[in-house]
Design a protein around this motif. Structure first.
Motif, PDB file in Angstrom:
ATOM      1  N   ALA A 270       0.823  -1.221   0.000  1.00 34.50           N
ATOM      2  CA  ALA A 270       0.000   0.000   0.000  1.00 34.50           C
ATOM      3  C   ALA A 270       0.854   1.265   0.000  1.00 34.50           C
ATOM      4  N   ALA A 271       1.980   1.222  -0.699  1.00 38.63           N
ATOM      5  CA  ALA A 271       2.872   2.388  -0.718  1.00 38.63           C
ATOM      6  C   ALA A 271       2.205   3.589  -1.381  1.00 38.63           C
ATOM      7  N   TYR A 272       1.259   3.366  -2.269  1.00 42.36           N
ATOM      8  CA  TYR A 272       0.625   4.477  -2.974  1.00 42.36           C
ATOM      9  C   TYR A 272      -0.709   4.880  -2.341  1.00 42.36           C
ATOM     10  N   THR A 273      -1.114   4.211  -1.273  1.00 43.42           N
ATOM     11  CA  THR A 273      -2.363   4.566  -0.590  1.00 43.42           C
ATOM     12  C   THR A 273      -2.042   5.076   0.812  1.00 43.42           C
ATOM     13  N   ASP A 274      -2.167   4.195   1.820  1.00 41.58           N
ATOM     14  CA  ASP A 274      -1.983   4.635   3.201  1.00 41.58           C
ATOM     15  C   ASP A 274      -0.554   5.068   3.505  1.00 41.58           C
ATOM     16  N   PHE A 275       0.439   4.432   2.865  1.00 42.32           N
ATOM     17  CA  PHE A 275       1.840   4.693   3.184  1.00 42.32           C
ATOM     18  C   PHE A 275       2.522   5.568   2.138  1.00 42.32           C
ATOM     19  N   LEU A 276       1.761   6.411   1.474  1.00 47.07           N
ATOM     20  CA  LEU A 276       2.375   7.252   0.446  1.00 47.07           C
ATOM     21  C   LEU A 276       3.382   8.219   1.046  1.00 47.07           C
ATOM     22  N   TYR A 277       3.168   8.650   2.289  1.00 45.69           N
ATOM     23  CA  TYR A 277       4.111   9.582   2.921  1.00 45.69           C
ATOM     24  C   TYR A 277       5.478   8.921   3.105  1.00 45.69           C
ATOM     25  N   ALA A 278       5.473   7.624   3.410  1.00 48.76           N
ATOM     26  CA  ALA A 278       6.748   6.915   3.544  1.00 48.76           C
ATOM     27  C   ALA A 278       7.431   6.793   2.185  1.00 48.76           C
ATOM     28  N   ILE A 332      -3.860  11.508  11.661  1.00 54.05           N
ATOM     29  CA  ILE A 332      -4.046  10.069  11.858  1.00 54.05           C
ATOM     30  C   ILE A 332      -3.160   9.286  10.894  1.00 54.05           C
ATOM     31  N   ASN A 333      -3.110   9.727   9.633  1.00 52.87           N
ATOM     32  CA  ASN A 333      -2.261   9.044   8.652  1.00 52.87           C
ATOM     33  C   ASN A 333      -0.788   9.157   9.020  1.00 52.87           C
ATOM     34  N   LEU A 334      -0.336  10.373   9.329  1.00 54.79           N
ATOM     35  CA  LEU A 334       1.075  10.567   9.655  1.00 54.79           C
ATOM     36  C   LEU A 334       1.451   9.841  10.935  1.00 54.79           C
ATOM     37  N   GLY A 335       0.523   9.799  11.898  1.00 53.42           N
ATOM     38  CA  GLY A 335       0.796   9.079  13.131  1.00 53.42           C
ATOM     39  C   GLY A 335       1.002   7.598  12.898  1.00 53.42           C
ATOM     40  N   GLY A 336       0.198   7.000  12.002  1.00 48.04           N
ATOM     41  CA  GLY A 336       0.349   5.582  11.702  1.00 48.04           C
ATOM     42  C   GLY A 336       1.608   5.280  10.911  1.00 48.04           C
ATOM     43  N   THR A 338       4.426   7.018  10.750  1.00 51.20           N
ATOM     44  CA  THR A 338       5.653   7.274  11.517  1.00 51.20           C
ATOM     45  C   THR A 338       5.688   6.490  12.822  1.00 51.20           C
ATOM     46  N   LYS A 339       4.734   5.559  12.998  1.00 49.22           N
ATOM     47  CA  LYS A 339       4.688   4.689  14.172  1.00 49.22           C
ATOM     48  C   LYS A 339       4.483   5.461  15.483  1.00 49.22           C
ATOM     49  N   MET A 340       3.702   6.515  15.425  1.00 47.04           N
ATOM     50  CA  MET A 340       3.328   7.237  16.633  1.00 47.04           C
ATOM     51  C   MET A 340       1.972   6.795  17.160  1.00 47.04           C
ATOM     52  N   MET A 341       1.221   6.044  16.315  1.00 48.54           N
ATOM     53  CA  MET A 341      -0.056   5.476  16.731  1.00 48.54           C
ATOM     54  C   MET A 341      -0.323   4.250  15.865  1.00 48.54           C
ATOM     55  N   PRO A 342      -1.268   3.382  16.270  1.00 42.13           N
ATOM     56  CA  PRO A 342      -1.566   2.192  15.456  1.00 42.13           C
ATOM     57  C   PRO A 342      -2.089   2.572  14.075  1.00 42.13           C
ATOM     58  N   LEU A 343      -1.861   1.685  13.117  1.00 48.10           N
ATOM     59  CA  LEU A 343      -2.332   1.921  11.753  1.00 48.10           C
ATOM     60  C   LEU A 343      -3.847   1.837  11.691  1.00 48.10           C
ATOM     61  N   THR A 344      -4.465   2.724  10.899  1.00 49.73           N
ATOM     62  CA  THR A 344      -5.923   2.735  10.758  1.00 49.73           C
ATOM     63  C   THR A 344      -6.380   2.650   9.307  1.00 49.73           C
ATOM     64  N   GLY A 345      -5.467   2.707   8.344  1.00 50.63           N
ATOM     65  CA  GLY A 345      -5.868   2.681   6.938  1.00 50.63           C
ATOM     66  C   GLY A 345      -6.418   4.005   6.453  1.00 50.63           C
ATOM     67  N   MET A 346      -6.025   5.102   7.079  1.00 55.05           N
ATOM     68  CA  MET A 346      -6.510   6.428   6.703  1.00 55.05           C
ATOM     69  C   MET A 346      -5.656   6.992   5.568  1.00 55.05           C
ATOM     70  N   PRO A 347      -6.277   7.434   4.453  1.00 55.45           N
ATOM     71  CA  PRO A 347      -5.484   8.019   3.362  1.00 55.45           C
ATOM     72  C   PRO A 347      -4.945   9.391   3.736  1.00 55.45           C
ATOM     73  N   LEU A 348      -3.870   9.787   3.095  1.00 53.25           N
ATOM     74  CA  LEU A 348      -3.273  11.102   3.296  1.00 53.25           C
ATOM     75  C   LEU A 348      -4.015  12.104   2.413  1.00 53.25           C
ATOM     76  N   PRO A 349      -4.631  13.142   2.992  1.00 52.86           N
ATOM     77  CA  PRO A 349      -5.451  14.073   2.207  1.00 52.86           C
ATOM     78  C   PRO A 349      -4.715  14.662   1.012  1.00 52.86           C
ATOM     79  N   PHE A 350      -5.380  14.605  -0.145  1.00 48.74           N
ATOM     80  CA  PHE A 350      -4.920  15.154  -1.421  1.00 48.74           C
ATOM     81  C   PHE A 350      -3.769  14.375  -2.050  1.00 48.74           C
ATOM     82  N   LEU A 351      -3.084  13.519  -1.322  1.00 51.53           N
ATOM     83  CA  LEU A 351      -1.913  12.838  -1.844  1.00 51.53           C
ATOM     84  C   LEU A 351      -2.146  11.365  -2.131  1.00 51.53           C
TER      85      LEU A 351
END
Length: 384
Positions: A270-278, A332-336, A338-351
């Motif tokens: 999911a590098a292009y969905t939830d983990f696009l920031y990574a 919520i996305n950045l927290g998941g 960067t391992k600051m909170m559990p993963l929730t499957g939240m997309p990164l807005p606009f990205l």
């Protein structure tokens, strides 16, 4: 919390807009830049898989670009339609979105992806009904809270009723992440008008209710375990979190360059969905990730400035609520990731990749731009 209006609908539309604020082009320019950057990163991270499956490395990125065009149409539609229309019909939109969210639970109508039934399949089109519900609830609750502003308890009871009804289909899908998001926005809207006391008490109750929801769902326990110690099971539950951290480490200060990241080889699911920031951190480095955060920060500050200058209380609340619906998913996305909170499957807005999320985000931009250009509404327009 915000300036009291001097008049309700008197005067003509000025250059600054009758809400007392000047339309700010950065409201749409920053999201446009972020979405364009998202299309580039999505194309980069999906190119090998897209080429293998569809014969072209650009197919996924082109789909996201088409969704951007649909989102721009949504912006224009929201910008052209008077705000009073959305307020007068907000209950209908919320009810229709609620029915659509329940429809995801019907076999043959809803589609299950990753163990959750969050999508409605219409031919080759997939709609995430929770995104529509989230937006419609924000507008409707804003109107409800304004109408009941002289009765705190009554307003809070209505907030809890709308929150509960909206959460039922989300929990049945199950989609705990969006449920938490809906809860946070509802409480945030209430806090803006009435303060922290009742939402704080409710938040403690909500945290207590989360415990059985987590204990009764093994996959949620696995997510909590992966959050606390991803290296305990590095090839299964902790794999995604570890690969996300590796992606950030690979990027260093300046990144590997667009198209040169290793996560495109499917190391990071999911590098292009939830983990696009990574994935963005790997290809653009610390400089790129901080730049994206700076853009989000600038966008938020511009909206906060408009919010503080808005003389109409109802429009100020809409500014507040619509901004929350972007900023909270961001955290919520950045927290998941960067391992600051559990993963929730939240997309990164606009990205992040996803049509429903992108189109509803751009619809919000249209609503915000419309708020800047309109005159303050008459009292009966606000409360009808």
């Amino acid at each position: 919390m915000f300036p009291e209006p001097n008049s309700y609908g008197e005067g003509t539309l000025s250059q600054e807009g009758a809400s007392g604020v000047r339309p700010d082009p950065l409201i749409w320019l920053i999201p446009l830049f972020l979405t364009g950057l998202g299309v580039l990163v999505i194309t980069s991270t999906t190119s090998p898989l897209a080429f293998a499956n569809e014969g072209t490395p650009f197919s996924v990125g082109l789909r996201q670009f088409r969704w951007l065009l649909v989102g721009i149409l949504g912006l224009l539609f929201a910008w052209l339609v008077p705000t009073r229309f959305w307020l007068r019909t907000s209950g209908l939109w919320w009810f229709c979105a609620l029915l659509l969210t329940f429809a995801t639970l019907i076999p043959g109508v809803g589609a299950s992806v990753g163990g959750a039934r969050r999508w409605i399949r219409l031919g080759g089109l997939s709609i995430q009904a929770g995104e529509l519900l989230f937006l419609a609830l924000t507008v409707h609750l804003t109107k409800i809270l304004y109408r009941d502003q002289q009765d705190t308890v009554r307003a809070f009871v209505k907030t809890l009723i709308l929150l509960s009804l909206s959460s039922i289909p989300l929990l049945l899908q199950p989609d705990l992440g969006t449920t938490i998001l809906v809860f946070s926005v509802c409480m945030g809207l209430f806090v803006e008008k009435y303060g922290w006391k009742l939402p704080l008490l409710t938040s403690f109750g909500g945290l207590a209710a989360l415990i059985p929801l987590i204990l009764l769902a093994p996959y949620r326990l696995r997510r909590i375990s992966a959050f606390l110690d991803p290296w305990k099971d590095p090839l299964d539950t902790g794999f995604q979190a570890i690969q996300g951290l590796i992606a950030f480490n690979n990027g260093g200060g300046f990144g590997t360059g667009l198209g040169h990241g290793f996560q495109k080889l499917q190391y990071l699911p999911a590098a292009y969905t939830d983990f696009l920031y990574a994935a963005l951190g790997e290809e653009l480095g610390l400089l790129g990730t901080l730049g994206v955060l700076a853009l989000y920060g600038c966008w938020t500050l511009r909206l906060y400035r408009l919010y503080m200058r808005t003389e109409d209380p109802l429009r100020a609340s809409l500014f507040w609520g619509l901004t929350l619906t972007v900023i909270l998913p961001l955290f919520i996305n950045l927290g998941g990731v960067t391992k600051m909170m559990p993963l929730t499957g939240m997309p990164l807005p606009f990205l992040s990749y996803g049509g429903s999320s992108l189109v509803t985000m751009w619809f919000r931009i249209g609503l915000l731009l419309r708020l800047c250009r309109e005159e303050p509404m008459e009292v009966e327009e606000r409360t009808s």
